[in-house]
Design a protein around this motif. Structure first.
Motif, PDB file in Angstrom:
ATOM      1  N   VAL A   1       0.567  -1.302   0.019  1.00  0.00           N
ATOM      2  CA  VAL A   1       0.012  -0.114   0.054  1.00  0.00           C
ATOM      3  C   VAL A   1       0.873   1.248  -0.107  1.00  0.00           C
ATOM      4  CG1 VAL A   1      -1.673   1.162   1.655  1.00  0.00           C
ATOM      5  CG2 VAL A   1      -1.623  -1.329   1.078  1.00  0.00           C
ATOM      6  N   ILE A   2       0.675   2.155  -1.197  1.00  0.00           N
ATOM      7  CA  ILE A   2       1.531   3.685  -0.746  1.00  0.00           C
ATOM      8  C   ILE A   2       0.210   4.299  -0.491  1.00  0.00           C
ATOM      9  CG2 ILE A   2       2.644   5.134  -2.802  1.00  0.00           C
ATOM     10  CD1 ILE A   2       2.388   2.510  -5.160  1.00  0.00           C
ATOM     11  N   SER A   3       1.145   5.362   0.591  1.00  0.00           N
ATOM     12  CA  SER A   3       0.603   6.021   0.839  1.00  0.00           C
ATOM     13  C   SER A   3       2.369   7.751   1.059  1.00  0.00           C
ATOM     14  CB  SER A   3       0.780   5.969   2.275  1.00  0.00           C
ATOM     15  OG  SER A   3       0.137   6.858   3.183  1.00  0.00           O
ATOM     16  N   ALA A   4       1.704   7.815   0.001  1.00  0.00           N
ATOM     17  CA  ALA A   4       2.151   9.188   0.047  1.00  0.00           C
ATOM     18  C   ALA A   4       1.903  10.318  -1.208  1.00  0.00           C
ATOM     19  CB  ALA A   4       3.411   8.448  -0.938  1.00  0.00           C
ATOM     20  N   PRO A   5       1.627  11.444  -0.312  1.00  0.00           N
ATOM     21  CA  PRO A   5       1.048  12.441  -0.631  1.00  0.00           C
ATOM     22  C   PRO A   5       1.265  13.282  -2.122  1.00  0.00           C
ATOM     23  CG  PRO A   5       2.210  13.105   1.358  1.00  0.00           C
ATOM     24  CD  PRO A   5       2.712  11.504   1.424  1.00  0.00           C
ATOM     25  N   ILE A   6       0.446  13.822  -3.188  1.00  0.00           N
ATOM     26  CA  ILE A   6       0.768  14.189  -3.682  1.00  0.00           C
ATOM     27  C   ILE A   6      -0.329  15.956  -3.885  1.00  0.00           C
ATOM     28  CG2 ILE A   6      -0.207  14.121  -5.822  1.00  0.00           C
ATOM     29  CD1 ILE A   6      -0.578  11.263  -5.951  1.00  0.00           C
ATOM     30  N   ASP A   7       0.866  16.637  -4.673  1.00  0.00           N
ATOM     31  CA  ASP A   7       0.049  17.824  -5.199  1.00  0.00           C
ATOM     32  C   ASP A   7       1.280  18.748  -6.252  1.00  0.00           C
ATOM     33  OD1 ASP A   7      -0.292  20.174  -4.738  1.00  0.00           O
ATOM     34  OD2 ASP A   7       0.477  21.158  -2.653  1.00  0.00           O
ATOM     35  N   ARG A   8       0.584  19.849  -6.402  1.00  0.00           N
ATOM     36  CA  ARG A   8       1.626  20.395  -7.958  1.00  0.00           C
ATOM     37  C   ARG A   8       2.904  19.778  -8.221  1.00  0.00           C
ATOM     38  NH1 ARG A   8      -3.085  21.893 -11.432  1.00  0.00           N
ATOM     39  NH2 ARG A   8      -4.898  22.610 -10.729  1.00  0.00           N
ATOM     40  N   ASP A   9       3.404  20.188  -8.879  1.00  0.00           N
ATOM     41  CA  ASP A   9       5.099  20.666  -9.094  1.00  0.00           C
ATOM     42  C   ASP A   9       5.175  21.983  -9.266  1.00  0.00           C
ATOM     43  OD1 ASP A   9       7.615  21.024  -9.952  1.00  0.00           O
ATOM     44  OD2 ASP A   9       7.529  19.151 -10.811  1.00  0.00           O
ATOM     45  N   PRO A  10       5.206  23.213  -8.046  1.00  0.00           N
ATOM     46  CA  PRO A  10       5.545  24.155  -8.442  1.00  0.00           C
ATOM     47  C   PRO A  10       6.080  24.835  -9.783  1.00  0.00           C
ATOM     48  CG  PRO A  10       7.334  23.588  -6.291  1.00  0.00           C
ATOM     49  CD  PRO A  10       6.541  21.929  -7.325  1.00  0.00           C
ATOM     50  N   GLU A  11       7.203  23.933 -10.136  1.00  0.00           N
ATOM     51  CA  GLU A  11       8.216  24.362 -11.260  1.00  0.00           C
ATOM     52  C   GLU A  11       7.335  23.981 -12.664  1.00  0.00           C
ATOM     53  OE1 GLU A  11      11.680  23.069 -11.381  1.00  0.00           O
ATOM     54  OE2 GLU A  11      12.431  23.769  -9.636  1.00  0.00           O
TER      55      GLU A  11
ATOM     56  N   THR B   1       4.959  14.853  -2.086  1.00  0.00           N
ATOM     57  CA  THR B   1       5.862  15.813  -0.976  1.00  0.00           C
ATOM     58  C   THR B   1       4.798  15.723   0.238  1.00  0.00           C
ATOM     59  OG1 THR B   1       6.065  18.333  -1.343  1.00  0.00           O
ATOM     60  CG2 THR B   1       4.065  17.808  -2.588  1.00  0.00           C
ATOM     61  N   GLU B   2       5.806  16.072   1.037  1.00  0.00           N
ATOM     62  CA  GLU B   2       5.142  15.929   2.484  1.00  0.00           C
ATOM     63  C   GLU B   2       4.546  16.837   2.985  1.00  0.00           C
ATOM     64  OE1 GLU B   2       8.133  16.328   4.913  1.00  0.00           O
ATOM     65  OE2 GLU B   2       9.303  14.394   4.451  1.00  0.00           O
ATOM     66  N   SER B   3       4.549  18.174   1.880  1.00  0.00           N
ATOM     67  CA  SER B   3       3.059  19.033   1.915  1.00  0.00           C
ATOM     68  C   SER B   3       1.458  18.937   1.333  1.00  0.00           C
ATOM     69  CB  SER B   3       3.874  20.706   1.940  1.00  0.00           C
ATOM     70  OG  SER B   3       4.690  20.449   0.458  1.00  0.00           O
ATOM     71  N   GLY B   4       1.799  17.915   0.410  1.00  0.00           N
ATOM     72  CA  GLY B   4       0.837  17.699  -0.104  1.00  0.00           C
ATOM     73  C   GLY B   4      -0.374  16.953   0.291  1.00  0.00           C
ATOM     74  N   TYR B   5      -1.047  16.758  -0.571  1.00  0.00           N
ATOM     75  CA  TYR B   5      -2.444  15.843  -0.031  1.00  0.00           C
ATOM     76  C   TYR B   5      -2.461  14.392  -0.151  1.00  0.00           C
ATOM     77  CZ  TYR B   5      -4.285  20.546  -1.384  1.00  0.00           C
ATOM     78  OH  TYR B   5      -4.494  21.919  -2.120  1.00  0.00           O
ATOM     79  N   PRO B   6      -3.454  13.716   0.952  1.00  0.00           N
ATOM     80  CA  PRO B   6      -3.385  12.527   0.960  1.00  0.00           C
ATOM     81  C   PRO B   6      -3.681  11.935   0.170  1.00  0.00           C
ATOM     82  CG  PRO B   6      -3.727  13.680   3.088  1.00  0.00           C
ATOM     83  CD  PRO B   6      -4.299  14.513   1.915  1.00  0.00           C
ATOM     84  N   ALA B   7      -2.764  10.679  -0.001  1.00  0.00           N
ATOM     85  CA  ALA B   7      -2.856   9.774  -1.630  1.00  0.00           C
ATOM     86  C   ALA B   7      -2.708   8.670  -1.157  1.00  0.00           C
ATOM     87  CB  ALA B   7      -2.354  10.318  -2.438  1.00  0.00           C
ATOM     88  N   VAL B   8      -3.381   6.938  -1.434  1.00  0.00           N
ATOM     89  CA  VAL B   8      -3.386   6.353  -1.174  1.00  0.00           C
ATOM     90  C   VAL B   8      -3.317   5.014  -2.510  1.00  0.00           C
ATOM     91  CG1 VAL B   8      -3.923   4.211   0.346  1.00  0.00           C
ATOM     92  CG2 VAL B   8      -3.333   6.589   1.446  1.00  0.00           C
ATOM     93  N   THR B   9      -2.883   4.460  -2.576  1.00  0.00           N
ATOM     94  CA  THR B   9      -2.525   3.548  -3.641  1.00  0.00           C
ATOM     95  C   THR B   9      -2.583   2.305  -2.989  1.00  0.00           C
ATOM     96  OG1 THR B   9      -2.460   4.920  -4.640  1.00  0.00           O
ATOM     97  CG2 THR B   9      -2.139   2.919  -6.383  1.00  0.00           C
TER      98      THR B   9
END
Length: 321
Positions: free
Chosen positions: A192-202, A210-218
């Motif tokens: 189970v992958i639990s790693a938060p996701i957000d837009r790439d600022p670049e 990214t640690e500051s992203g939204y919760p995402a679980v696959t």
């Protein structure tokens, strides 16, 4: 005896609720919100439609109290997506009733028109399909797939059904299963992958872990391994944009054919002629039917291009499961 709910398709789209003994002196607002699970937004919309919400055929205040046997009716207006041009298109219908339509979307087609791309979308084909049947609905997909992802897309035929399924998605009670072909051999056969996701600022079009992203679980399970690739079954526990693609790249095993999330150590060139994009297919969705109140399972077979990819991988396979 509990209150009973029934959909009456002979009167446009009318949802009828007959109050039971437990509804004695319960306010109409409570019946709508708790018994029928009507959102505040839809409730407000219906209040301003003639005959939108009635009790025993009459319009009452939301604070009116009911008694057993009272008949509450919600009449949703017949709607259409007038800005979407009907366009002939071959559709693979997986499921349909008076409330839902499920289509097997091919890779290379976007779900809904966008600025500068208002034709050749799934919506255009569905609108034409309904038009030919003499039916009028607004195009309401309950979820989306990326342009190059194939598989199940579920479309609601009215606002009430759309809201009920959207609520299931928010509560993570909808099961969505995908099949992907990824580069390399995964270290674990399941995880189970639990790693938060957000837009790439670049680059705002790309998502990153990214640690500051939204919760995402696959959750994933390896179904088969080949010489330099794996077939993986994935289940989404959340629904972030590009979630599977981002998570698999983060693991170091990007999807075959995924140009946006490719890694330099893997060569996609041998697969370019086979695939329109990433090797990802929405195979199955399981949800609670908003009207029948029973689970339904909708499945889409693997498309021809993924079957050809699998055959190619098998010819060079040195291990399998």
């Amino acid at each position: 005896m509990n209150g009973t709910r029934k959909w009456d398709t002979s009167k446009q789209h009318t949802l009828r609720y007959i109050a039971g003994p437990e509804d004695e002196d319960v306010k109409l607002r409570t019946i709508l919100r708790q018994r029928l699970q009507v959102s505040r937004r839809l409730m407000t919309k219906l209040k301003f439609i003639e005959g939108g919400i009635t009790v025993n055929g009459a319009r009452l205040y939301m604070d009116a109290k009911l008694k057993p046997g009272d008949v509450v009716e919600l009449r949703l207006p017949v709607e259409t997506s007038e800005t979407i041009e009907p366009q002939p298109m071959e559709l693979d219908i997986l499921y349909e009733d008076d409330y839902l339509l499920a289509v097997n979307k091919p890779a290379g087609i976007i779900v809904h028109p966008t600025l500068g791309h208002d034709r050749d979308t799934l919506a255009n084909g569905v609108m034409y399909y309904w038009q030919q049947r003499g039916e009028s609905y607004r195009f309401r997909p309950v979820h989306r797939l990326d342009e190059e992802t194939s598989g199940v897309v579920v479309i609601a035929k009215n606002a009430y059904v759309h809201e009920r399924i959207s609520q299931q998605l928010q509560e993570h009670t909808v099961q969505k299963i995908y099949i992907a072909y990824v580069h390399g051999i995964l270290e674990r056969s399941s995880d189970v992958i639990s790693a938060p996701i957000d837009r790439d600022p670049e680059n705002p079009h790309i998502r990153i872990v990214t640690e500051s992203g939204y919760p995402a679980v696959t959750a994933y399970e390896v179904l088969r391994t080949f010489a330099h690739a794996s077939q993986v079954r994935l289940s989404l526990k959340t629904g972030r944009t590009h979630q599977i693609r981002v998570h698999m790249r983060w693991l170091g095993h990007p999807l075959i054919g995924d140009r946006m999330y490719a890694l330099p150590e893997y060569d996609d060139e041998p697969y370019r002629a086979l695939l329109p994009g990433q090797a990802l297919h929405a195979q199955k969705i399981v949800l609670r039917h908003p009207i029948h109140d029973e689970d339904i399972q909708i499945e889409a077979p693997l498309p021809a291009e993924l079957l050809r990819l699998q055959s190619m991988l098998e010819q060079g396979a040195d291990s399998g499961r």
